[in-house]
Scaffold this motif. Sequence first.
Motif, short mmCIF file in Angstrom:
data_model
loop_
_atom_site.label_atom_id
_atom_site.label_comp_id
_atom_site.label_asym_id
_atom_site.label_seq_id
_atom_site.Cartn_x
_atom_site.Cartn_y
_atom_site.Cartn_z
N GLU A 33 0.80 -101.57 -72.28
CA GLU A 33 1.47 -101.94 -71.02
C GLU A 33 1.60 -100.74 -70.10
O GLU A 33 1.40 -100.84 -68.88
N ILE A 34 1.95 -99.59 -70.68
CA ILE A 34 2.06 -98.37 -69.88
C ILE A 34 0.69 -97.98 -69.32
O ILE A 34 0.56 -97.58 -68.16
N THR A 35 -0.33 -98.13 -70.16
CA THR A 35 -1.70 -97.79 -69.75
C THR A 35 -2.14 -98.62 -68.55
O THR A 35 -2.78 -98.10 -67.63
N GLU A 36 -1.78 -99.88 -68.55
CA GLU A 36 -2.14 -100.75 -67.42
C GLU A 36 -1.50 -100.27 -66.13
O GLU A 36 -2.10 -100.36 -65.06
N GLU A 37 -0.28 -99.76 -66.22
CA GLU A 37 0.44 -99.31 -65.04
C GLU A 37 -0.08 -97.98 -64.52
O GLU A 37 -0.18 -97.76 -63.31
N ILE A 38 -0.39 -97.07 -65.42
CA ILE A 38 -0.75 -95.71 -65.04
C ILE A 38 -2.26 -95.53 -64.87
O ILE A 38 -2.71 -94.54 -64.28
N GLN A 39 -3.04 -96.46 -65.42
CA GLN A 39 -4.49 -96.43 -65.30
C GLN A 39 -5.09 -95.14 -65.87
O GLN A 39 -5.86 -94.43 -65.20
N MET A 40 -4.69 -94.84 -67.08
CA MET A 40 -5.26 -93.72 -67.83
C MET A 40 -5.71 -94.25 -69.18
O MET A 40 -5.40 -95.39 -69.55
N SER A 41 -6.42 -93.42 -69.92
CA SER A 41 -6.90 -93.87 -71.22
C SER A 41 -5.72 -94.07 -72.17
O SER A 41 -4.68 -93.41 -72.06
#
Length: 255
Positions: A33-41
């Motif tokens: 979920e965090i990855t989707e928000e921050i757009q990092m690997s």
Amino acid sequence: MTNAHTQKTVSAVETSFEILDILAKIEPAGVSEITEEIQMSTSTVFSHVSTLVQEGYVIKNDTKYVRSLRFLEAAGTVRQRCEATQHLREHVIELASETGEIAGAATEERGQRVILYRSAGEMAAGDKLPIGAHSNLHWTSLGKALLAHLPPERRSEIVAQHGLPRGTGNTFTERDALGEELERIRQQGYAVDDEEHLSGVRGIAVPIFDSQENVIASLGLTGPRSRFDPSHLTSLLRHLERAKNESEVRIQYYA
């Protein structure tokens, strides 16, 4: 994130703080979920979150992450540093008890209103705002009471930096109209939020000055539109002015 005014930053630190900001909005949250928000690997996000867990600023519950109470400790020590406004807590509690409404004290930091203290009376109704919450200055009574009494050049800097985003149809989003509103606040000595941030919510606030006539905080009361009519606002203002006078005498005494 970096901007034109940033000379040198550490991108890893920026990423960690961005993750914390994301958690503030969506926690509890998993790595995906965090990855989707921050757009990092996923691996990068996992490394940052694991470091925050190790340092005690984030807690892992099963596969979800939340910020830890270390932030409460940090915020408490920062607030204690504000010696001139520590006593406002007493007034906030008294105002909530006397009026039955939501009472709060705020200050300005980095061009935004920051809640220092908050207390809910027996008739309290409104948003559940946490201590330390930041918001634009131009759309609440606490914020406008501060903004109106800042030096003109500082007001211009704040508007240039944060703009005048709209909260509701009543928000002041034009500089000239806001300027007239702030002049009115300076003349009458108090600020009113007429559903400018949240529909159905009104507020009234007064500025608090130090011995050098610098605005250092604001005290206010918030409640539903149905109850915050002109007669009730007049009654609330008397309570606020009493608290303001007592507060400023105390500030000058200890200065």
